[in-house]
Write an enzyme that holds these catalytic residues in place. Structure first.
Site, PDB file in Angstrom:
ATOM      1  N   ASN A 192      26.730  37.616  41.542  1.00 23.47           N
ATOM      2  CA  ASN A 192      26.912  38.557  40.417  1.00 23.47           C
ATOM      3  C   ASN A 192      27.943  38.051  39.410  1.00 23.47           C
ATOM      4  OD1 ASN A 192      29.339  38.933  41.703  1.00 23.47           O
ATOM      5  ND2 ASN A 192      29.024  41.086  42.226  1.00 23.47           N
ATOM      6  N   ASP A 238      42.227  35.645  47.524  1.00 20.54           N
ATOM      7  CA  ASP A 238      41.941  37.018  47.922  1.00 20.54           C
ATOM      8  C   ASP A 238      42.029  37.215  49.430  1.00 20.54           C
ATOM      9  OD1 ASP A 238      39.685  35.444  48.312  1.00 20.54           O
ATOM     10  OD2 ASP A 238      38.516  36.414  46.760  1.00 20.54           O
ATOM     11  N   GLU A 282      35.050  41.685  40.359  1.00 15.54           N
ATOM     12  CA  GLU A 282      33.644  42.077  40.284  1.00 15.54           C
ATOM     13  C   GLU A 282      33.262  42.411  38.831  1.00 15.54           C
ATOM     14  OE1 GLU A 282      31.903  41.495  42.803  1.00 15.54           O
ATOM     15  OE2 GLU A 282      32.270  42.791  44.521  1.00 15.54           O
ATOM     16  N   HIS A 320      31.091  37.075  40.158  1.00 11.54           N
ATOM     17  CA  HIS A 320      32.504  37.321  40.474  1.00 11.54           C
ATOM     18  C   HIS A 320      33.250  36.022  40.746  1.00 11.54           C
ATOM     19  CE1 HIS A 320      31.677  38.030  45.076  1.00 11.54           C
ATOM     20  NE2 HIS A 320      32.111  36.816  44.897  1.00 11.54           N
TER      21      HIS A 320
HETATM   22  C1  F6R Z   1      36.415  33.672  48.256  1.00  9.71           C
HETATM   23  C2  F6R Z   1      36.134  34.160  46.913  1.00  9.71           C
HETATM   24  C3  F6R Z   1      34.744  34.422  46.458  1.00  9.71           C
HETATM   25  C4  F6R Z   1      33.764  33.314  46.836  1.00  9.71           C
HETATM   26  C5  F6R Z   1      32.359  33.643  46.335  1.00  9.71           C
HETATM   27  C6  F6R Z   1      31.344  32.612  46.779  1.00  9.71           C
HETATM   28  O1  F6R Z   1      37.794  33.495  48.461  1.00  9.71           O
HETATM   29  O2  F6R Z   1      37.048  34.421  46.192  1.00  9.71           O
HETATM   30  O3  F6R Z   1      34.753  34.564  45.045  1.00  9.71           O
HETATM   31  O4  F6R Z   1      34.185  32.099  46.304  1.00  9.71           O
HETATM   32  O5  F6R Z   1      31.977  34.903  46.826  1.00  9.71           O
HETATM   33  O6  F6R Z   1      31.232  32.640  48.162  1.00  9.71           O
HETATM   34  P1  F6R Z   1      30.385  31.528  48.945  1.00  9.71           P
HETATM   35  O7  F6R Z   1      31.052  30.239  48.703  1.00  9.71           O
HETATM   36  O8  F6R Z   1      30.467  31.955  50.394  1.00  9.71           O
HETATM   37  O9  F6R Z   1      29.012  31.597  48.383  1.00  9.71           O
END
Ligand code: F6R
Length: 234
Positions: free
Chosen positions: A136, A67, A143, A138
């Site tokens: 959540n 992303d 989402e 994701h």
């Molecule tokens: C990042 C991504 C997100 C993160 C997720 C966890 O490229 O796609 O899904 O992997 O938000 O983020 P952290 O590791 O910062 O808790």
């Protein structure tokens, strides 16, 4: 599904980087699906060390990131391109032209999403996909929703995601509210998927892998993947 319950963040990173190292040695042209965020940092650090100390070769590897925020330039230190370059790519011998991240500044975002899907097809899909998870549920920036979005798409980030991401920005107002993300089909089609989570993700990981499969918990779809490895701090 294989589940590894480890005691520390370091153990989690060691286990996951070992998977990546073995796969890259076995197939030096692997297509790596990569994530940003705090969870992935220690994994990249391990892989950099493997490259520096044991000559792990990334010269044939291709990478596809999950992303990117919309509206941030590559030199913005909060863009995911900046994160990947500085935390990983600049320290290994991957060819920059083989590292792919959606362009969040594209004029035609729909076209950019379609081109990203085509690129993944052209690469013959992702061999090993690293995933973090949001509180959540994701994955990428898919989402919670009332349906699973299949392909690469533009997403309005949810309030809790914007709040979580705002820790990296000077204020919540500056935190991007939209992003481009791989879709669920892109992720689920990866040949191997590794879901990683620290101690604070234990609850949501258990809900995702043992609860109902529902787009309200996007990561729950991973239960259907035939080659899923979960590494969690428990
Ligand atoms: C990042 C991504 C997100 C993160 C997720 C966890 O490229 O796609 O899904 O992997 O938000 O983020 P952290 O590791 O910062 O808790």
């Amino acid at each position: 599904m294989k589940i590894y319950r480890v005691k520390t963040y370091k153990e989690m990173c060691d286990k996951i980087s070992e998977e990546f190292v073995n796969d890259i040695i076995e197939n030096p042209s692997s297509v790596l699906g990569l994530a940003t965020g705090s969870t992935a940092l220690g994994i990249y650090e391990n892989l950099i060390n493997k490259h520096k100390q044991e000559n792990l070769d990334f010269s044939f590897v291709k990478t596809v990131n999950l992303d990117e925020y919309i509206g941030l330039s590559n030199d913005n230190d909060q863009s995911y391109r900046y994160y990947m370059d500085n935390n990983f790519f600049n320290h290994i011998n991957v060819k920059k032209e083989n590292t792919f991240i959606p362009n969040g500044l594209a004029k035609d975002l729909k076209k950019e999403c379609d081109a990203y899907d085509e690129l993944i097809q052209k690469l013959n899909g992702i061999d090993i996909q690293l995933l973090g998870i949001g509180h959540n549920g994701h994955i990428g920036f898919n989402e919670p929703n009332n349906s699973f979005k299949k392909d690469t798409h533009v997403v309005d980030l949810h309030k809790e995601t914007i709040e979580a991401n705002s820790r990296f920005f000077s204020s919540i107002e500056e935190t991007p509210t939209t992003a481009i993300t791989l879709g669920i089909k892109n992720i689920i089609q990866a040949k191997k998927v590794i879901l990683a989570g620290g101690e604070d993700k234990k609850e949501i990981i258990e809900k995702a892998i043992f609860g109902d499969i529902t787009p309200e918990v996007p990561a729950s779809i991973l239960q259907l993947h035939e080659n899923l490895i979960v590494v969690m701090v428990d």
